[in-house]
Write a protein that holds these residues in place. Structure first.
Motif, PDB file in Angstrom:
ATOM      1  N   ASP A  43       1.128  -1.359  -0.003  1.00  0.00           N
ATOM      2  CA  ASP A  43       0.093   0.146   0.080  1.00  0.00           C
ATOM      3  C   ASP A  43       1.031   1.113   0.277  1.00  0.00           C
ATOM      4  O   ASP A  43       0.976   2.341   0.618  1.00  0.00           O
ATOM      5  N   ILE A  44       1.610   1.130  -1.194  1.00  0.00           N
ATOM      6  CA  ILE A  44       2.383   2.837  -0.652  1.00  0.00           C
ATOM      7  C   ILE A  44       2.150   3.747  -1.546  1.00  0.00           C
ATOM      8  O   ILE A  44       1.900   5.295  -0.546  1.00  0.00           O
ATOM      9  N   HIS A  45       0.647   3.693  -2.274  1.00  0.00           N
ATOM     10  CA  HIS A  45      -0.175   4.574  -2.538  1.00  0.00           C
ATOM     11  C   HIS A  45       0.663   6.320  -3.283  1.00  0.00           C
ATOM     12  O   HIS A  45       0.629   7.002  -2.244  1.00  0.00           O
ATOM     13  N   ILE A  46       1.517   5.888  -4.190  1.00  0.00           N
ATOM     14  CA  ILE A  46       2.577   6.961  -4.849  1.00  0.00           C
ATOM     15  C   ILE A  46       0.956   7.502  -5.477  1.00  0.00           C
ATOM     16  O   ILE A  46       0.424   7.681  -6.222  1.00  0.00           O
ATOM     17  N   SER A  47       1.281   9.178  -5.219  1.00  0.00           N
ATOM     18  CA  SER A  47       0.325  10.347  -4.993  1.00  0.00           C
ATOM     19  C   SER A  47       0.623  11.534  -5.365  1.00  0.00           C
ATOM     20  O   SER A  47       1.956  12.246  -5.366  1.00  0.00           O
ATOM     21  N   ILE A  48       0.538  12.020  -6.512  1.00  0.00           N
ATOM     22  CA  ILE A  48       0.911  13.409  -6.760  1.00  0.00           C
ATOM     23  C   ILE A  48       0.417  14.204  -6.762  1.00  0.00           C
ATOM     24  O   ILE A  48       0.543  15.737  -6.921  1.00  0.00           O
ATOM     25  N   PHE A  49      -0.950  14.207  -5.561  1.00  0.00           N
ATOM     26  CA  PHE A  49      -1.187  15.236  -5.502  1.00  0.00           C
ATOM     27  C   PHE A  49      -1.489  15.766  -3.799  1.00  0.00           C
ATOM     28  O   PHE A  49      -1.852  16.284  -3.279  1.00  0.00           O
ATOM     29  N   ARG A  50      -1.026  14.319  -3.167  1.00  0.00           N
ATOM     30  CA  ARG A  50      -1.112  14.414  -2.307  1.00  0.00           C
ATOM     31  C   ARG A  50       0.082  13.944  -0.811  1.00  0.00           C
ATOM     32  O   ARG A  50       0.795  12.952  -1.753  1.00  0.00           O
ATOM     33  N   ASP A  51       0.937  14.179  -0.117  1.00  0.00           N
ATOM     34  CA  ASP A  51       1.983  13.981   0.124  1.00  0.00           C
ATOM     35  C   ASP A  51       3.065  13.527   0.048  1.00  0.00           C
ATOM     36  O   ASP A  51       3.121  11.987  -0.395  1.00  0.00           O
ATOM     37  N   PRO A  52       3.900  13.970  -0.135  1.00  0.00           N
ATOM     38  CA  PRO A  52       5.086  13.919  -1.565  1.00  0.00           C
ATOM     39  C   PRO A  52       6.012  12.977  -0.405  1.00  0.00           C
ATOM     40  O   PRO A  52       6.846  12.084  -1.182  1.00  0.00           O
ATOM     41  N   GLY A  53       5.728  13.319   0.994  1.00  0.00           N
ATOM     42  CA  GLY A  53       6.840  11.917   1.714  1.00  0.00           C
ATOM     43  C   GLY A  53       7.168  10.598   1.108  1.00  0.00           C
ATOM     44  O   GLY A  53       7.772  10.111   1.415  1.00  0.00           O
ATOM     45  N   ARG A  54       5.654  10.416   0.548  1.00  0.00           N
ATOM     46  CA  ARG A  54       5.079   8.762   0.552  1.00  0.00           C
ATOM     47  C   ARG A  54       6.266   8.476  -0.375  1.00  0.00           C
ATOM     48  O   ARG A  54       7.107   7.261  -0.795  1.00  0.00           O
ATOM     49  N   ILE A  55       7.043   8.939  -2.087  1.00  0.00           N
ATOM     50  CA  ILE A  55       8.062   8.846  -2.537  1.00  0.00           C
ATOM     51  C   ILE A  55       8.767   9.199  -2.185  1.00  0.00           C
ATOM     52  O   ILE A  55      10.410   8.517  -2.771  1.00  0.00           O
ATOM     53  N   SER A  56       9.373  10.126  -1.864  1.00  0.00           N
ATOM     54  CA  SER A  56      11.027  10.756  -1.247  1.00  0.00           C
ATOM     55  C   SER A  56      11.140  10.040  -0.256  1.00  0.00           C
ATOM     56  O   SER A  56      12.451   9.132  -0.323  1.00  0.00           O
ATOM     57  N   GLN A  57      10.535   9.473   0.738  1.00  0.00           N
ATOM     58  CA  GLN A  57      10.803   7.706   2.066  1.00  0.00           C
ATOM     59  C   GLN A  57      10.656   6.675   0.750  1.00  0.00           C
ATOM     60  O   GLN A  57      11.811   5.665   1.705  1.00  0.00           O
ATOM     61  N   PHE A  58      10.044   6.336  -0.133  1.00  0.00           N
ATOM     62  CA  PHE A  58      10.548   5.587  -0.695  1.00  0.00           C
ATOM     63  C   PHE A  58      11.071   5.061  -1.364  1.00  0.00           C
ATOM     64  O   PHE A  58      11.960   4.477  -2.031  1.00  0.00           O
ATOM     65  N   GLN A  59      11.895   5.723  -1.795  1.00  0.00           N
ATOM     66  CA  GLN A  59      13.439   6.316  -3.220  1.00  0.00           C
ATOM     67  C   GLN A  59      13.903   6.156  -1.254  1.00  0.00           C
ATOM     68  O   GLN A  59      15.318   4.650  -1.945  1.00  0.00           O
ATOM     69  N   GLN A  60      13.636   6.319  -0.543  1.00  0.00           N
ATOM     70  CA  GLN A  60      14.848   6.326   0.759  1.00  0.00           C
ATOM     71  C   GLN A  60      15.042   4.855   1.094  1.00  0.00           C
ATOM     72  O   GLN A  60      16.160   4.135   0.670  1.00  0.00           O
ATOM     73  N   PHE A  61      13.748   4.092   0.838  1.00  0.00           N
ATOM     74  CA  PHE A  61      13.733   3.010   1.160  1.00  0.00           C
ATOM     75  C   PHE A  61      14.272   1.821  -0.008  1.00  0.00           C
ATOM     76  O   PHE A  61      14.760   0.732   0.325  1.00  0.00           O
ATOM     77  N   CYS A  62      14.386   2.123  -1.268  1.00  0.00           N
ATOM     78  CA  CYS A  62      14.715   1.704  -2.020  1.00  0.00           C
ATOM     79  C   CYS A  62      16.372   1.420  -2.075  1.00  0.00           C
ATOM     80  O   CYS A  62      17.137   0.703  -2.502  1.00  0.00           O
ATOM     81  N   ASP A  63      16.404   3.202  -1.988  1.00  0.00           N
ATOM     82  CA  ASP A  63      18.578   3.617  -1.867  1.00  0.00           C
ATOM     83  C   ASP A  63      19.127   3.060  -0.930  1.00  0.00           C
ATOM     84  O   ASP A  63      19.967   2.160  -1.296  1.00  0.00           O
ATOM     85  N   SER A  64      18.556   3.040   0.003  1.00  0.00           N
ATOM     86  CA  SER A  64      19.601   2.955   1.439  1.00  0.00           C
ATOM     87  C   SER A  64      18.904   1.798   2.685  1.00  0.00           C
ATOM     88  O   SER A  64      19.342   0.882   2.654  1.00  0.00           O
ATOM     89  N   THR A  65      17.399   1.623   2.483  1.00  0.00           N
ATOM     90  CA  THR A  65      17.284   0.465   3.526  1.00  0.00           C
ATOM     91  C   THR A  65      17.445  -1.165   3.150  1.00  0.00           C
ATOM     92  O   THR A  65      17.940  -1.855   3.279  1.00  0.00           O
ATOM     93  N   VAL A  66      16.867  -1.618   1.611  1.00  0.00           N
ATOM     94  CA  VAL A  66      16.949  -2.435   0.901  1.00  0.00           C
ATOM     95  C   VAL A  66      18.921  -2.976   0.894  1.00  0.00           C
ATOM     96  O   VAL A  66      18.851  -3.570   1.070  1.00  0.00           O
ATOM     97  N   ARG A  67      19.408  -1.480   0.591  1.00  0.00           N
ATOM     98  CA  ARG A  67      20.121  -2.371   0.082  1.00  0.00           C
ATOM     99  C   ARG A  67      21.212  -2.068   1.677  1.00  0.00           C
ATOM    100  O   ARG A  67      21.971  -3.297   1.221  1.00  0.00           O
ATOM    101  N   ARG A  68      20.677  -2.116   2.595  1.00  0.00           N
ATOM    102  CA  ARG A  68      21.820  -2.400   3.674  1.00  0.00           C
ATOM    103  C   ARG A  68      20.530  -3.485   5.031  1.00  0.00           C
ATOM    104  O   ARG A  68      22.215  -4.286   4.995  1.00  0.00           O
ATOM    105  N   ILE A  69      19.934  -4.119   4.033  1.00  0.00           N
ATOM    106  CA  ILE A  69      19.449  -5.251   4.531  1.00  0.00           C
ATOM    107  C   ILE A  69      20.026  -6.880   3.752  1.00  0.00           C
ATOM    108  O   ILE A  69      20.058  -8.171   3.760  1.00  0.00           O
ATOM    109  N   LYS A  70      19.903  -5.960   1.965  1.00  0.00           N
ATOM    110  CA  LYS A  70      20.453  -6.854   1.285  1.00  0.00           C
ATOM    111  C   LYS A  70      19.325  -8.136   1.105  1.00  0.00           C
ATOM    112  O   LYS A  70      19.816  -9.481   1.535  1.00  0.00           O
ATOM    113  N   PRO A  71      17.741  -8.404   1.359  1.00  0.00           N
ATOM    114  CA  PRO A  71      17.313  -9.301   1.701  1.00  0.00           C
ATOM    115  C   PRO A  71      17.025 -10.460  -0.107  1.00  0.00           C
ATOM    116  O   PRO A  71      17.862  -9.519  -0.932  1.00  0.00           O
TER     117      PRO A  71
END
Length: 651
Positions: free
Chosen positions: A71-99
């Motif tokens: 339920d990522i719900h990327i939206s161009i109308f509300r809460d830009p933090g969903r997009i920027s923090q999803f970017q962090q999740f892909c860039d940082s979190t996934v790289r750190r955990i290496k699943p």
């Protein structure tokens, strides 16, 4: 001793309530005999896993871990933090955990209009999703398995429609249009990840897109995928967007396909992970249960508002998981001994825990981990050592904990001082911790059946009391003065043909007649009924319509009776009231009318002008309310005197 009517009624009510509660508790029971009933199959399966994995020690082999986000719900109308923090999740979190892989279980984009009511696919949102994954390079290092949710299916005519951007902008849409299976064979563990796409075709605009539907073709596909998973893997992880309680399977011949039965029919099935319910707005943060077939069902809180993700692992055939908020470190998961609540006898080699030599913990942080310590009494602490990568191990003596429920305490500290302390219950003799009641209700019941039951109850509540009061020749009695007063006014209302028949007939119309005719998908006109939706030569048995109708019955139809009875009281017993006093008397009706206009306005935003005009449920009910209100205030004086005389009759 002769019992009064009230006592008999109360006893009957208690009996019905007892039967209802007994059936409910039976449906949501998790202490069932699945393992006993399938003992031979379970023993054969776990014996094979025992022989394959051997003793649980300090080796880094026979363990894999993966992530889930929903339920990522990327939206161009509300809460830009969903997009920027999803970017962090892909860039940082996934790289750190290496699943080994990441499961993205639906509602990848929001697909809602700026007014938050209209719904349609927004290409720019899909481009954001595609570019974040591509530019982060996450798919170069891990497998990304995404699947559609109901928001990803809003306003889509067919799978091949140009508006179905999942085909071109997701990771798996290029290869799989709907359900699929991915086999992961890594580090000695063979797992089948089987994705369930229950999005109905065609995909309506919201809100009639809440329940997933498995048609006959998709049922056959799932059976084939399950057979493939059984053949090629030792463990099956099912994933999808809708919880099983929100998936409707169309009937094949006279027999209904049972998704939970299909999942549970393989001993290799361990868990079904999903999203969709958003942890009920955060009210049910641990929405987990064990289904009657012995596998776990785990709903993950949303990324949209709560920024949640899940870390899960299979260690020597034993499944473990933890849900974590984004950017909260350290992240800790104990894989041996297993958490007592989530043990699955007959599906996991649980006996390996009692024979293991080492406690095993996965620990991650955005900086280096400094210490991992464990304790069984919070006084003496043992330091764990690094076995390799994020795996920390510590020797233990499991025979000291053979009987009953025990608690292990884990403290993890990273190099900048961030610390997490967790309490981990475990047992070696099968002692279990019960699942919470609310998650069991939400995940184990049939949402469609619940919606129908609510609708039927409200329908009866709107019709039966009026019928009974109309048949009663004398004013009803009630012990409390206020209750007696209200009942008398509704009784008088039921005696007025021009009011009684329209109210009752309109309520009886709701389960049968069309609610609206409009453009439910761009370019396609459909008809909405309580029992389903007809559009594009297709019939969609969408049960959420019952919930939609329940709102009308609960917040419009039922209050209308009380409001009209209140107006009737003024008309009959205070006929000289004029001016501001009469306006004040009509405030409840004005408030009710405002609710009706608001509901009709929302419906117009959702489905357009045609549905608004040809909308007996929402729009036409406004005119009915005004008409009945007008009839009350224009009752002839002689009719009012007749009602006043009726009211004076002894009870």
């Amino acid at each position: 001793m002769i019992l009064s009517k009230a006592t008999i009624s109360l006893l009957c009510l208690l009996l019905l309530l007892s039967i209802f509660m007994a059936n409910l508790l039976n449906i949501i029971a998790t202490d069932h005999n699945f393992y006993i009933e399938n003992k031979n199959a379970g023993m054969n399966h776990t014996k094979r896993l025992n022989d394959k994995y051997g003793q649980i020690g300090d080796s880094t082999k026979n363990i894999i871990w993966f992530l889930q986000i929903s339920d990522i719900h990327i939206s161009i109308f509300r809460d830009p933090g969903r997009i920027s923090q999803f970017q962090q999740f892909c860039d940082s979190t996934v790289r750190r955990i290496k699943p080994s892989l990441v499961l993205a279980t639906g509602d990848l984009t929001d697909a809602k209009a700026k007014d938050n009511l209209g719904s349609s696919q927004v290409k720019k949102e899909w481009i954001y999703y595609h570019n974040i994954i591509k530019e982060s390079g996450v798919t170069d290092e891990t497998v990304w398995l995404d699947i559609r949710g109901n928001h990803d299916n809003f306003n889509i005519k067919t799978l091949n429609s140009q508006e179905n951007y999942f085909r071109n902008y997701s990771v798996q849409g290029v290869y799989h249009s709907k359900s699929y299976v991915h086999i992961e064979n890594k580090n000695g563990v063979k797992v089948a990840f089987l994705g369930i796409d229950a999005c109905p075709e065609p995909g309506l605009r919201r809100p009639f897109n809440f329940i997933g539907i498995l048609d006959l073709q998709e049922q056959q596909t799932l059976q084939k995928l399950k057979s493939e998973a059984d053949t090629k893997a030792d463990h099956i992880i099912w994933f999808g967007h809708y919880p099983t309680s929100c998936i409707l399977s169309l009937k094949r011949d006279t027999q209904r396909f049972d998704l939970r039965e299909l999942m549970g029919s393989s001993q290799a099935s361990q868990v079904y992970v999903c999203g969709h319910l958003h942890a009920m707005g955060g009210l049910v943060p641990r929405m987990y249960t064990k289904q009657r077939k012995g596998f776990l069902e785990l709903e993950l809180g949303d990324w949209k508002d709560n920024r949640m993700f899940r870390l899960a692992a299979i260690d020597h055939g034993i499944f473990s998981f933890v849900d974590q908020k984004h950017s909260t470190w350290p992240l800790v998961l104990v894989t041996n001994p297993k958490h007592a609540r989530y043990a699955m006898a007959g599906r996991e080699p649980l006996q390996l825990i009692a024979e293991s030599t080492h406690i095993r913990i996965l620990a991650f942080s955005d900086v280096e981990i400094e210490t991992v310590k464990i304790s069984f009494d919070k006084e003496s602490w043992l330091k764990c050592r690094v076995a390799g990568g994020p795996l920390y191990v510590c020797q233990w003596l499991p025979h000291l904990f053979r009987v009953g429920l025990h608690y292990m305490y884990v403290t993890v500290t990273d190099e900048v001082g961030k610390e997490v302390v967790l309490e981990h219950p475990f047992s070696l003799d099968g002692s279990l911790i019960n699942f919470e009641v609310t998650p069991r209700i939400l995940l184990m019941l049939d949402a469609g059946a619940v919606f129908q039951a609510i609708f039927a109850t409200l329908l009866l509540a709107n019709v039966i009391p009026l019928l009974l009061l109309r048949l009663q020749k004398r004013p009803p009695r009630y012990r409390r003065k206020f209750g007696s007063h209200v009942l008398r006014r509704i009784w008088l209302l039921s005696k007025i043909d021009r009011i009684f028949y329209p109210i009752v007939l309109y309520a009886l119309y709701t389960p049968f007649g069309p609610w609206a005719i409009g453009e439910l998908i761009d370019g396609y006109t459909g008809v909405i009924f309580a029992w389903g939706i007809i559009i594009k030569d297709s019939y969609l048995p969408e049960p959420f319509t019952y919930m939609y109708g329940s709102v009308q019955l609960m917040f419009v139809q039922l209050p209308l009776v009380f409001v009209l009875a209140y107006c009737l009281e003024t008309r009959v017993f205070s006929p000289t009231v004029r001016g501001i006093k009469r306006l004040i008397k009509n405030v409840p009706f004005i408030f009710l009318l405002s609710i009706q206009f608001l509901l009709a306005y929302f419906f117009w935003l959702e489905y357009g002008t045609m549905a608004f005009i040809f909308g007996p449920l929402r729009t036409w009910s406004i005119f009915l309310s005004i008409l009945l209100w007008y009839k009350i205030w224009t009752l002839p004086p002689e009719y009012c005197r007749k009602l006043s005389n009726l009211n004076d009759l002894p009870s």
